[in-house]
Design a protein around this motif. Structure first.
Motif, PDB file in Angstrom:
ATOM      1  N   GLY A  61       0.816  -1.209   0.000  1.00 55.66           N
ATOM      2  CA  GLY A  61       0.000   0.000   0.000  1.00 55.66           C
ATOM      3  C   GLY A  61       0.851   1.260   0.000  1.00 55.66           C
ATOM      4  N   ALA A  62       1.924   1.245   0.791  1.00 55.85           N
ATOM      5  CA  ALA A  62       2.831   2.390   0.845  1.00 55.85           C
ATOM      6  C   ALA A  62       3.487   2.626  -0.511  1.00 55.85           C
ATOM      7  CB  ALA A  62       3.892   2.161   1.914  1.00 55.85           C
ATOM      8  N   LYS A  63       3.876   1.552  -1.178  1.00 51.04           N
ATOM      9  CA  LYS A  63       4.500   1.677  -2.499  1.00 51.04           C
ATOM     10  C   LYS A  63       3.530   2.289  -3.503  1.00 51.04           C
ATOM     11  CE  LYS A  63       6.752  -1.002  -6.164  1.00 51.04           C
ATOM     12  NZ  LYS A  63       7.180  -2.357  -6.606  1.00 51.04           N
ATOM     13  N   LEU A  64       2.260   1.893  -3.420  1.00 49.67           N
ATOM     14  CA  LEU A  64       1.254   2.420  -4.340  1.00 49.67           C
ATOM     15  C   LEU A  64       1.054   3.920  -4.115  1.00 49.67           C
ATOM     16  CD1 LEU A  64      -0.761   1.520  -6.554  1.00 49.67           C
ATOM     17  CD2 LEU A  64      -2.461   1.224  -4.740  1.00 49.67           C
ATOM     18  N   ILE A  65       0.963   4.328  -2.861  1.00 50.54           N
ATOM     19  CA  ILE A  65       0.789   5.749  -2.540  1.00 50.54           C
ATOM     20  C   ILE A  65       2.022   6.535  -2.964  1.00 50.54           C
ATOM     21  CG2 ILE A  65       0.507   7.409  -0.658  1.00 50.54           C
ATOM     22  CD1 ILE A  65      -1.044   5.191   0.837  1.00 50.54           C
ATOM     23  N   ARG A  66       3.177   5.982  -2.674  1.00 51.24           N
ATOM     24  CA  ARG A  66       4.428   6.663  -3.050  1.00 51.24           C
ATOM     25  C   ARG A  66       4.495   6.846  -4.561  1.00 51.24           C
ATOM     26  NH1 ARG A  66       8.063   9.586  -3.700  1.00 51.24           N
ATOM     27  NH2 ARG A  66      10.282   9.322  -3.244  1.00 51.24           N
ATOM     28  N   SER A  67       4.093   5.847  -5.311  1.00 49.69           N
ATOM     29  CA  SER A  67       4.111   5.945  -6.770  1.00 49.69           C
ATOM     30  C   SER A  67       3.117   6.997  -7.271  1.00 49.69           C
ATOM     31  CB  SER A  67       3.780   4.581  -7.397  1.00 49.69           C
ATOM     32  OG  SER A  67       4.750   3.611  -7.051  1.00 49.69           O
ATOM     33  N   ALA A  68       1.974   7.102  -6.599  1.00 49.17           N
ATOM     34  CA  ALA A  68       0.944   8.046  -7.020  1.00 49.17           C
ATOM     35  C   ALA A  68       1.417   9.494  -6.905  1.00 49.17           C
ATOM     36  CB  ALA A  68      -0.316   7.833  -6.190  1.00 49.17           C
ATOM     37  N   PHE A  69       2.356   9.761  -5.989  1.00 52.51           N
ATOM     38  CA  PHE A  69       2.814  11.135  -5.767  1.00 52.51           C
ATOM     39  C   PHE A  69       4.303  11.312  -6.068  1.00 52.51           C
ATOM     40  CE2 PHE A  69      -1.090  10.818  -3.413  1.00 52.51           C
ATOM     41  CZ  PHE A  69      -1.685  12.055  -3.593  1.00 52.51           C
ATOM     42  N   ARG A  70       4.891  10.340  -6.719  1.00 58.27           N
ATOM     43  CA  ARG A  70       6.329  10.403  -6.974  1.00 58.27           C
ATOM     44  C   ARG A  70       6.701  11.614  -7.824  1.00 58.27           C
ATOM     45  NH1 ARG A  70       9.919   6.593  -6.207  1.00 58.27           N
ATOM     46  NH2 ARG A  70       8.271   5.013  -6.029  1.00 58.27           N
ATOM     47  N   ASP A  71       5.897  11.910  -8.833  1.00 55.09           N
ATOM     48  CA  ASP A  71       6.226  13.004  -9.751  1.00 55.09           C
ATOM     49  C   ASP A  71       6.219  14.349  -9.041  1.00 55.09           C
ATOM     50  OD1 ASP A  71       6.645  14.340 -12.278  1.00 55.09           O
ATOM     51  OD2 ASP A  71       4.532  14.867 -12.234  1.00 55.09           O
ATOM     52  N   ILE A  72       5.147  14.646  -8.338  1.00 57.09           N
ATOM     53  CA  ILE A  72       5.036  15.959  -7.709  1.00 57.09           C
ATOM     54  C   ILE A  72       5.973  16.098  -6.513  1.00 57.09           C
ATOM     55  CG2 ILE A  72       3.166  15.370  -6.102  1.00 57.09           C
ATOM     56  CD1 ILE A  72       2.005  18.147  -6.674  1.00 57.09           C
ATOM     57  N   ALA A  73       6.335  14.978  -5.902  1.00 60.18           N
ATOM     58  CA  ALA A  73       7.183  15.023  -4.713  1.00 60.18           C
ATOM     59  C   ALA A  73       8.670  15.024  -5.036  1.00 60.18           C
ATOM     60  CB  ALA A  73       6.863  13.850  -3.786  1.00 60.18           C
ATOM     61  N   ALA A  74       9.012  14.934  -6.308  1.00 61.32           N
ATOM     62  CA  ALA A  74      10.424  14.956  -6.695  1.00 61.32           C
ATOM     63  C   ALA A  74      11.044  16.269  -6.248  1.00 61.32           C
ATOM     64  CB  ALA A  74      10.552  14.786  -8.205  1.00 61.32           C
ATOM     65  N   GLY A  75      12.167  16.203  -5.565  1.00 64.56           N
ATOM     66  CA  GLY A  75      12.811  17.400  -5.046  1.00 64.56           C
ATOM     67  C   GLY A  75      12.271  17.849  -3.714  1.00 64.56           C
ATOM     68  N   ILE A  76      11.299  17.099  -3.171  1.00 62.88           N
ATOM     69  CA  ILE A  76      10.725  17.444  -1.869  1.00 62.88           C
ATOM     70  C   ILE A  76      10.895  16.297  -0.873  1.00 62.88           C
ATOM     71  CG2 ILE A  76       8.602  18.031  -0.614  1.00 62.88           C
ATOM     72  CD1 ILE A  76       7.594  19.419  -3.092  1.00 62.88           C
ATOM     73  N   ALA A  77      10.567  15.092  -1.290  1.00 62.24           N
ATOM     74  CA  ALA A  77      10.587  13.946  -0.381  1.00 62.24           C
ATOM     75  C   ALA A  77      11.990  13.697   0.167  1.00 62.24           C
ATOM     76  CB  ALA A  77      10.078  12.698  -1.097  1.00 62.24           C
ATOM     77  N   ASP A  78      12.063  13.378   1.462  1.00 54.56           N
ATOM     78  CA  ASP A  78      13.356  13.076   2.065  1.00 54.56           C
ATOM     79  C   ASP A  78      13.745  11.629   1.777  1.00 54.56           C
ATOM     80  OD1 ASP A  78      12.265  11.297   4.087  1.00 54.56           O
ATOM     81  OD2 ASP A  78      11.602  13.056   5.182  1.00 54.56           O
ATOM     82  N   LYS A  79      14.955  11.258   2.170  1.00 57.14           N
ATOM     83  CA  LYS A  79      15.481   9.936   1.859  1.00 57.14           C
ATOM     84  C   LYS A  79      14.815   8.834   2.672  1.00 57.14           C
ATOM     85  CE  LYS A  79      20.026  11.663   0.490  1.00 57.14           C
ATOM     86  NZ  LYS A  79      21.500  11.637   0.756  1.00 57.14           N
TER      87      LYS A  79
END
Length: 253
Positions: A61-79
């Motif tokens: 489930g976490a992977k699915l959510i992460r994939s759904a917002f991967r584009d917009i979160a690029a340059g924002i999400a921490d490691k």
């Protein structure tokens, strides 16, 4: 546990003994543990199998959510966003009030537990943007809306050194946990100068027509920029960029 005193330092397994390096030097210990086959079949490990199954669903489930917002979160999400998101997703799985233990899942769990989840713990939305905004969602029109009142950036934002401009970001995603699918839409404001008052503005992200059967996740964030020779560039240090889930709407059963 024994220390390796030989001038030849071993790493790996030999004769049931594990050799490895720690901060205290090279050590050796007898291999212990239970075989995978035993965990899969022995009745004494029923709870372990249940926990493993639910952790796996949380991770998926976490992977699915992460994939759904991967584009917009690029340059924002921490490691550490992946491990943090998995931890919260497992909590959602365990909040499932209807399924049997070991069969609990994201679909039946309380997905709203992710409301407020920060994409970047080094620069949270709450510690970066002090204005009270409103997030709303209309399933009839298929619109997720962020309403931001007028404000003064110098007084109501934590502005990183070197910033000349910033922009707001918003995204809405319908997430289908049952079929492991998602559809996402994103929107961004114009580039706004940090040394000028900002008029009230609204961001609208459209989501898909079949969203009545799926949970809608809405994220809102800020990206800081520097204007150089007429071009806006993201700051090299993205630690101050912020984004969080501000609204999660699960369809009523």
């Amino acid at each position: 546990m024994a220390r390796q005193k030989s001038f030849i330092k071993l790493e790996g397994e030999l004769g049931g003994i594990l050799f490895y390096q720690t901060k205290d030097g090279f050590v050796a210990r007898q291999k212990t543990g239970v075989s995978g086959d035993k965990i899969k079949s022995d009745p004494r490990f029923a709870r372990t199998r249940e926990n493993n199954a639910e952790f796996k669903r949380g991770a998926q489930g976490a992977k699915l959510i992460r994939s759904a917002f991967r584009d917009i979160a690029a340059g924002i999400a921490d490691k550490r966003i992946t491990s943090r998101l998995i931890r919260e997703a497992v909590k959602i799985v365990k909040s499932d009030p209807v399924s049997l233990r070991g069969e609990r899942n994201m679909l039946e769990g309380d997905q709203e537990l992710l409301t407020g989840f920060e994409f970047n713990v080094d620069g949270t939305l709450a510690s970066t943007f002090y204005v009270i905004f409103e997030a709303s969602l209309d399933r009839v029109t298929g619109q997720a809306t962020i309403d931001i009142p007028a404000f003064n950036p110098q007084k109501m934002m934590l502005i990183p050194e070197g910033t000349t401009h910033f922009r707001f970001l918003a995204a809405a995603s319908t997430v289908d946990f049952e079929n492991s699918r998602f559809r996402s839409a994103r929107v961004a404001s114009a580039e706004l100068a940090v040394n000028r008052d900002v008029a009230a503005l609204q961001l609208n992200a459209a989501f898909t027509p079949d969203a009545n059967e799926q949970t809608v996740f809405v994220a809102f964030g800020i990206e800081f920029l520097q204007l150089v020779n007429g071009q806006h560039y993201p700051l090299i240090n993205g630690n101050f960029n912020a984004m969080a889930f501000v609204l999660i709407d699960k369809p009523q059963a």
